[in-house]
Motif scaffolding. Structure first.
Motif, mmCIF file in Angstrom:
data_model
loop_
_atom_site.group_PDB
_atom_site.id
_atom_site.type_symbol
_atom_site.label_atom_id
_atom_site.label_comp_id
_atom_site.label_asym_id
_atom_site.label_seq_id
_atom_site.Cartn_x
_atom_site.Cartn_y
_atom_site.Cartn_z
ATOM 1 N N LEU A 99 0.846 -1.210 0.000
ATOM 2 C CA LEU A 99 0.000 0.000 0.000
ATOM 3 C C LEU A 99 0.876 1.253 0.000
ATOM 4 O O LEU A 99 0.601 2.214 -0.720
ATOM 5 C CB LEU A 99 -0.912 0.035 1.236
ATOM 6 N N ILE A 100 1.944 1.212 0.795
ATOM 7 C CA ILE A 100 2.843 2.384 0.845
ATOM 8 C C ILE A 100 3.496 2.590 -0.527
ATOM 9 O O ILE A 100 3.595 3.713 -1.029
ATOM 10 C CB ILE A 100 3.932 2.214 1.933
ATOM 11 N N LYS A 101 3.910 1.470 -1.137
ATOM 12 C CA LYS A 101 4.556 1.584 -2.464
ATOM 13 C C LYS A 101 3.584 2.213 -3.453
ATOM 14 O O LYS A 101 3.961 3.066 -4.254
ATOM 15 C CB LYS A 101 5.003 0.200 -2.950
ATOM 16 N N GLN A 102 2.326 1.797 -3.397
ATOM 17 C CA GLN A 102 1.333 2.345 -4.324
ATOM 18 C C GLN A 102 1.121 3.837 -4.057
ATOM 19 O O GLN A 102 1.080 4.651 -4.983
ATOM 20 C CB GLN A 102 0.005 1.576 -4.187
ATOM 21 N N LEU A 103 1.010 4.195 -2.785
ATOM 22 C CA LEU A 103 0.801 5.616 -2.441
ATOM 23 C C LEU A 103 1.987 6.444 -2.932
ATOM 24 O O LEU A 103 1.816 7.501 -3.547
ATOM 25 C CB LEU A 103 0.624 5.779 -0.921
ATOM 26 N N ASN A 104 3.212 5.943 -2.698
ATOM 27 C CA ASN A 104 4.413 6.660 -3.159
ATOM 28 C C ASN A 104 4.394 6.789 -4.684
ATOM 29 O O ASN A 104 4.687 7.856 -5.225
ATOM 30 C CB ASN A 104 5.689 5.927 -2.738
ATOM 31 N N HIS A 105 4.015 5.713 -5.335
ATOM 32 C CA HIS A 105 3.934 5.720 -6.798
ATOM 33 C C HIS A 105 2.960 6.806 -7.278
ATOM 34 O O HIS A 105 3.156 7.457 -8.303
ATOM 35 C CB HIS A 105 3.487 4.329 -7.273
ATOM 36 N N ASP A 106 1.899 7.034 -6.493
ATOM 37 C CA ASP A 106 0.903 8.053 -6.854
ATOM 38 C C ASP A 106 1.315 9.463 -6.410
ATOM 39 O O ASP A 106 0.500 10.387 -6.434
ATOM 40 C CB ASP A 106 -0.450 7.703 -6.217
ATOM 41 N N GLY A 107 2.546 9.602 -5.948
ATOM 42 C CA GLY A 107 3.053 10.932 -5.595
ATOM 43 C C GLY A 107 2.746 11.332 -4.164
ATOM 44 O O GLY A 107 2.931 12.497 -3.777
ATOM 45 N N LEU A 108 2.238 10.388 -3.371
ATOM 46 C CA LEU A 108 1.884 10.704 -1.988
ATOM 47 C C LEU A 108 2.986 10.232 -1.048
ATOM 48 O O LEU A 108 3.563 9.158 -1.253
ATOM 49 C CB LEU A 108 0.580 9.990 -1.618
ATOM 50 N N GLN A 109 3.251 11.036 -0.024
ATOM 51 C CA GLN A 109 4.174 10.582 1.016
ATOM 52 C C GLN A 109 3.341 9.966 2.140
ATOM 53 O O GLN A 109 2.121 10.116 2.151
ATOM 54 C CB GLN A 109 5.016 11.759 1.474
ATOM 55 N N VAL A 110 4.011 9.288 3.030
ATOM 56 C CA VAL A 110 3.276 8.498 4.021
ATOM 57 C C VAL A 110 3.847 8.755 5.407
ATOM 58 O O VAL A 110 5.022 9.103 5.554
ATOM 59 C CB VAL A 110 3.387 6.987 3.657
ATOM 60 N N THR A 111 3.017 8.615 6.421
ATOM 61 C CA THR A 111 3.532 8.420 7.775
ATOM 62 C C THR A 111 2.819 7.179 8.315
ATOM 63 O O THR A 111 1.596 7.107 8.296
ATOM 64 C CB THR A 111 3.333 9.663 8.688
ATOM 65 N N VAL A 112 3.613 6.180 8.690
ATOM 66 C CA VAL A 112 2.981 4.939 9.176
ATOM 67 C C VAL A 112 2.830 5.016 10.689
ATOM 68 O O VAL A 112 3.678 5.566 11.386
ATOM 69 C CB VAL A 112 3.788 3.669 8.840
ATOM 70 N N ASP A 113 1.746 4.462 11.142
ATOM 71 C CA ASP A 113 1.504 4.459 12.585
ATOM 72 C C ASP A 113 1.225 3.035 13.029
ATOM 73 O O ASP A 113 0.265 2.407 12.574
ATOM 74 C CB ASP A 113 0.286 5.343 12.898
ATOM 75 N N HIS A 114 2.113 2.535 13.889
ATOM 76 C CA HIS A 114 1.878 1.194 14.427
ATOM 77 C C HIS A 114 0.839 1.331 15.528
ATOM 78 O O HIS A 114 1.110 1.881 16.592
ATOM 79 C CB HIS A 114 3.192 0.615 14.973
ATOM 80 N N LEU A 115 -0.374 0.879 15.239
ATOM 81 C CA LEU A 115 -1.486 1.096 16.164
ATOM 82 C C LEU A 115 -1.234 0.448 17.513
ATOM 83 O O LEU A 115 -0.649 -0.639 17.586
ATOM 84 C CB LEU A 115 -2.768 0.537 15.564
ATOM 85 N N GLY A 116 -1.703 1.094 18.544
ATOM 86 C CA GLY A 116 -1.531 0.540 19.889
ATOM 87 C C GLY A 116 -1.425 1.678 20.866
ATOM 88 O O GLY A 116 -0.726 2.653 20.606
ATOM 89 N N GLU A 117 -2.147 1.589 21.940
ATOM 90 C CA GLU A 117 -2.104 2.633 22.957
ATOM 91 C C GLU A 117 -2.335 1.981 24.314
ATOM 92 O O GLU A 117 -2.620 0.795 24.398
ATOM 93 C CB GLU A 117 -3.150 3.718 22.648
#
Ligand code: FDA
Length: 307
Positions: free
Chosen positions: A48-66
């Motif tokens: 999914l990140i690769k696809q978003l990057n390919h579409d010109g979008l940058q990402v911030t990933v969040d490992h869920l958990g609190e």
């Protein structure tokens, strides 16, 4: 309006239900959550990140958990954070990282959370990856900002979040100005009382505009974390009027929300970063998104039956 308020309170109440959280883990994200959550493991999120990057979008990933309750669990979360950073670098993903301090032991001790954060930040610095500390409920806001300030003295690669629904948010932005802050400015997603937060949505919106203006005009990097056209248009007009460079700000949106707006902004030459959560602990995040917008409920229900 009344129905909207009832539904918001209902989903925010559910977001704290530990039994449902455990049940959700057993059933997995296929019950509609996969429309807004990147997967239960980082490997599922990579394509999914690769696809978003390919579409010109940058990402911030969040490992869920609190709300981690033991030191051992907080160290495990820290190790997972370090491994996520290594995986971002290894797969050459255009991604930053976001995290919640309660997942690294904020509720246990300041020493523990500082130690875990130092480890994450040292690893991130090796690959020039920025880490943003998400902002949780108001009782954790000031402890979070204290930790942000202490860490920012040593680590340039660190951002945090200010929520415009808090009465004190303007003061917080003022206090942070001395730290050359990277701030993600948002409206705020938790259930807060009128003692600490604006109840009227118009005041929350007006205050977000004030915070955006203040941080940008003071020359600090600003991430506008909103899906609201009013906030996006306000930012565009402000930067145009003040000749602020596109390098000094970005728009951030949650994964799965306003995809078309995201690509239009990219086409217009703006930096757009998608916040992509992943992990087994997706339940609280998912419930807060349902609370935010009745349309998200329909969206999730559709997702359940599309399988
Ligand atoms: P809001 O919900 O106020 O909606 C305003 C208008 O925007 C709507 O009437 C509609 O027109 C449009 N809109 C909104 N969502 C839409 C959608 N999905 N599709 C189409 N139109 C839509 N909160 C927090 O407390 N701590 C944190 O650390 C973070 N972090 C964070 C990161 C990022 C990247 C984002 C985008 C948001 C957060 N938030 C957060 C959540 C934030 O506080 C807030 O709850 C949500 O972003 C919802 O507020 P908005 O400003 O997006 O629009």
């Amino acid at each position: 309006m009344i129905l909207e308020a009832i539904s918001k309170n209902f989903f925010l109440y559910l977001s704290n239900n530990k039994l449902l959280d455990r049940l959700a883990k057993r059933f997995g994200t296929s019950f509609g959550a996969d429309k807004i959550v990147g997967g239960e493991t980082f490997s599922q999120a990579i394509p999914l990140i690769k696809q978003l990057n390919h579409d010109g979008l940058q990402v911030t990933v969040d490992h869920l958990g609190e709300f981690v309750e033991s030191e051992a669990e907080s160290r495990k979360r820290c190790q997972e954070g370090v491994e996520t950073i290594q995986a971002i670098a290894h797969h050459q993903l255009d991604s930053e990282m976001s995290l919640k301090l309660t997942s690294l032991g904020l509720d246990i001790s300041k020493e523990l959370v500082m130690e875990n954060m130092e480890r994450v930040l040292e690893e991130a610095a090796k690959y020039d990856i920025t880490v943003t500390i998400d902002m949780e409920d108001s009782s954790r806001c000031e402890p979070t900002l204290e930790i942000y300030k202490a860490l920012k003295e040593k680590h340039a690669n660190l951002g945090t979040v200010i929520q415009s629904y808090l009465y004190r948010s303007n003061d917080y932005v003022d206090e942070l100005q001395a730290y050359d802050p990277y701030l993600r400015l948002v409206k705020g997603a938790y259930k807060e009382s009128g003692k600490v937060a604006f109840v009227d949505k118009q005041e929350v919106d007006a205050n977000l505009k004030r915070l955006i203006e203040k941080n940008l005009l003071n020359g600090h990097y600003t991430a506008v974390g909103s899906h609201d056209d009013a906030m996006i248009d306000f930012t565009k007009k402000l930067v145009r009027e003040h000749g602020i460079s596109k390098d000094q700000f970005e728009f951030q949106m949650l994964y799965g929300m306003r995809n078309q707006t995201q690509s239009e902004l990219v086409k217009e030459g703006y930096t757009v970063r998608v916040y992509l959560p992943y992990g087994e602990d997706w339940y609280g995040y998912f419930m807060r998104r349902l609370a935010e917008r009745p349309a998200n409920i329909a969206f999730a229900v559709k997702g359940m039956f599309k399988k």
